[in-house]
Design a protein around this motif. Sequence first.
Motif, short mmCIF file in Angstrom:
data_model
loop_
_atom_site.label_atom_id
_atom_site.label_comp_id
_atom_site.label_asym_id
_atom_site.label_seq_id
_atom_site.Cartn_x
_atom_site.Cartn_y
_atom_site.Cartn_z
N GLY A 23 21.31 -23.57 28.68
CA GLY A 23 21.01 -24.87 29.41
C GLY A 23 22.28 -25.53 29.65
O GLY A 23 22.39 -26.73 30.31
N GLU A 24 23.41 -24.79 29.40
CA GLU A 24 24.81 -25.56 29.63
C GLU A 24 25.33 -25.31 31.27
O GLU A 24 24.76 -24.47 31.79
N GLU A 25 26.01 -26.18 31.72
CA GLU A 25 26.50 -26.42 32.90
C GLU A 25 27.71 -25.25 32.93
O GLU A 25 28.47 -24.87 32.16
N ALA A 26 27.78 -24.57 34.19
CA ALA A 26 28.90 -23.65 34.58
C ALA A 26 29.51 -24.00 35.81
O ALA A 26 28.89 -24.46 36.70
N PRO A 27 30.73 -23.82 35.91
CA PRO A 27 31.72 -24.12 37.23
C PRO A 27 31.03 -23.36 38.37
O PRO A 27 30.54 -22.23 38.13
N ALA A 28 30.89 -23.96 39.36
CA ALA A 28 30.17 -23.26 40.77
C ALA A 28 31.07 -22.06 41.12
O ALA A 28 30.69 -21.13 41.41
N GLU A 29 32.47 -22.15 41.13
CA GLU A 29 33.34 -20.95 41.16
C GLU A 29 34.04 -20.85 40.09
O GLU A 29 34.73 -22.03 39.64
N GLN A 30 34.37 -19.53 39.77
CA GLN A 30 35.53 -19.11 38.62
C GLN A 30 36.33 -18.01 39.34
O GLN A 30 36.13 -16.61 39.06
N LEU A 31 37.31 -18.57 40.00
CA LEU A 31 38.26 -17.54 40.87
C LEU A 31 39.49 -17.13 39.83
O LEU A 31 40.04 -18.12 39.07
N GLN A 32 39.60 -15.77 39.91
CA GLN A 32 40.86 -15.15 39.00
C GLN A 32 41.83 -14.61 39.82
O GLN A 32 41.64 -14.41 40.88
N PRO A 33 42.93 -14.70 39.31
CA PRO A 33 44.29 -14.26 39.94
C PRO A 33 44.19 -12.84 39.90
O PRO A 33 43.64 -12.14 39.17
N ALA A 34 44.94 -12.10 40.71
CA ALA A 34 45.27 -10.62 41.03
C ALA A 34 46.88 -10.38 40.97
O ALA A 34 47.52 -11.42 41.55
N THR A 35 47.08 -9.38 40.59
CA THR A 35 48.65 -9.14 40.51
C THR A 35 49.11 -8.06 41.57
O THR A 35 48.56 -7.24 41.90
N LEU A 36 50.15 -8.47 42.40
CA LEU A 36 50.83 -7.41 43.32
C LEU A 36 51.32 -6.46 42.37
O LEU A 36 52.24 -6.64 41.40
N THR A 37 50.75 -5.22 42.64
CA THR A 37 51.12 -4.00 41.63
C THR A 37 51.87 -3.15 42.58
O THR A 37 51.55 -2.40 43.63
N THR A 38 53.14 -2.53 41.98
CA THR A 38 53.99 -1.52 42.73
C THR A 38 54.45 -0.59 41.58
O THR A 38 53.95 -0.67 40.52
N GLN A 39 55.31 0.13 42.14
CA GLN A 39 55.75 1.32 41.05
C GLN A 39 56.57 0.82 39.91
O GLN A 39 56.60 1.11 38.95
N GLU A 40 57.08 -0.63 40.05
CA GLU A 40 57.73 -1.28 39.12
C GLU A 40 57.00 -1.82 38.01
O GLU A 40 57.34 -1.78 36.87
N ASN A 41 55.53 -1.98 38.27
CA ASN A 41 55.05 -2.83 37.25
C ASN A 41 53.70 -2.18 37.05
O ASN A 41 52.86 -2.69 36.39
N VAL A 42 53.30 -0.92 37.61
CA VAL A 42 52.10 -0.32 37.45
C VAL A 42 51.84 0.09 36.29
O VAL A 42 50.56 0.49 35.75
N GLY A 43 52.73 0.83 35.57
CA GLY A 43 52.32 1.50 34.15
C GLY A 43 51.39 0.53 33.24
O GLY A 43 50.40 1.23 32.63
N PRO A 44 51.85 -0.38 32.83
CA PRO A 44 50.91 -1.37 31.84
C PRO A 44 49.44 -1.48 32.51
O PRO A 44 48.63 -1.32 31.56
N PHE A 45 49.23 -1.47 33.83
CA PHE A 45 47.78 -1.40 34.19
C PHE A 45 47.20 -0.38 34.05
O PHE A 45 45.82 -0.31 34.00
N ILE A 46 47.89 1.01 33.87
CA ILE A 46 47.06 2.25 33.86
C ILE A 46 46.82 2.31 32.53
O ILE A 46 45.81 3.18 32.06
N GLU A 47 47.74 1.97 31.59
CA GLU A 47 47.53 1.89 30.00
C GLU A 47 46.26 1.13 29.69
O GLU A 47 45.56 1.69 28.65
N GLN A 48 46.26 -0.11 30.32
CA GLN A 48 45.13 -0.98 29.82
C GLN A 48 44.85 -1.85 30.93
O GLN A 48 45.57 -2.65 31.56
N HIS A 49 43.71 -1.41 31.70
CA HIS A 49 42.98 -2.52 32.93
C HIS A 49 42.97 -3.82 32.36
O HIS A 49 42.32 -4.14 31.55
N PRO A 50 43.39 -4.80 33.13
CA PRO A 50 43.05 -6.17 32.61
C PRO A 50 41.68 -6.56 32.73
O PRO A 50 40.76 -5.90 33.54
#
Length: 309
Positions: free
Chosen positions: A282-309
């Motif tokens: 019976g609690e209220e929740a936000p109508a929208e809960q928009l999440q950020p995304a991360t621009l991913t290139t060869q420079e920063n892709v490694g950690p996302f492969i190891e552990q997806h956010p």
Amino acid sequence: MLRRTCLAAAALLMGTMTAAVAQDQKVVGLAVANLQADFFNQIKQSVEAAGQEMGVEIITVDAKGDAAAQVNQIQDLLTRQVQALIYIPAGATAASVPVKAAKAAGVPVVTVDRNPADAPGDSFIATNSVEAAKDLAKHVCELTGGTGKLLVIQGQTGTTPELDRDQGFKEGLAENCPGVEEVARQASTMWAQDEGFNITQDMLQRYPDVNVIFGRADALALGAAQAVKVANLDHDVFIVGFDGDVAGLKAVQDGTLDATMTQRTQAMGRLALETALALIDGEEAPAEQLQPATLTTQENVGPFIEQHP
């Protein structure tokens, strides 16, 4: 005799307690668009893992991309008396029907990734695709030096992510490099890799001088990359996707794709369940809960492969 009576009474008490615990356990329905897509599978895994951790029963159904089948699946979930519904529409067609049915039954709805415009969920959880696509467009401007010819492989027309990614990418190009000209676009029906390949092959025959391709999902971008390789063009083509699914991330790592936008699928799945439980209470929740995304290139892709956010 007394010992047997005590044992029987204890067994009866344990059975009564077990039934009470089962009766108190919350039950949440999870209706997924298509588990063949890694994005939706990640959401499922996250919801089910969180459910196990929190002692919540999750009943999952997979529409396999069929909107009509999904309507029937959700009717069945409501018959089974789920207390909340986490809903990822299989497409724009009939997307509002399950929401209306659930609300008529008094069941709160958390929509994920896609939100029917004429019947939105009680809370909508998704990536902020407009802002994410703007970031991706800015990166394309940097890759191309601000000029070029662009092909777009769209997702399912009318769906929330397709509309938002289109808006954001257009705005990003207009703000940062109006010299990149979109010369053609074509929609897919399932956001699938084979569609990306076939659509790109067709467009390259008419526009062989393009130097940028945006697949609205990683699968579409991977199909485009295959088509470019087969075409054996005499110039480089920058190819970008969106989602940050496992195959897409590995393709960024090996240079098959130049970039993607990594969505927080694991976090979104957990948030969807937490929101569903709050609505049950019976609690209220936000109508929208928009999440950020991360621009991913060869420079920063490694950690996302190891552990997806």
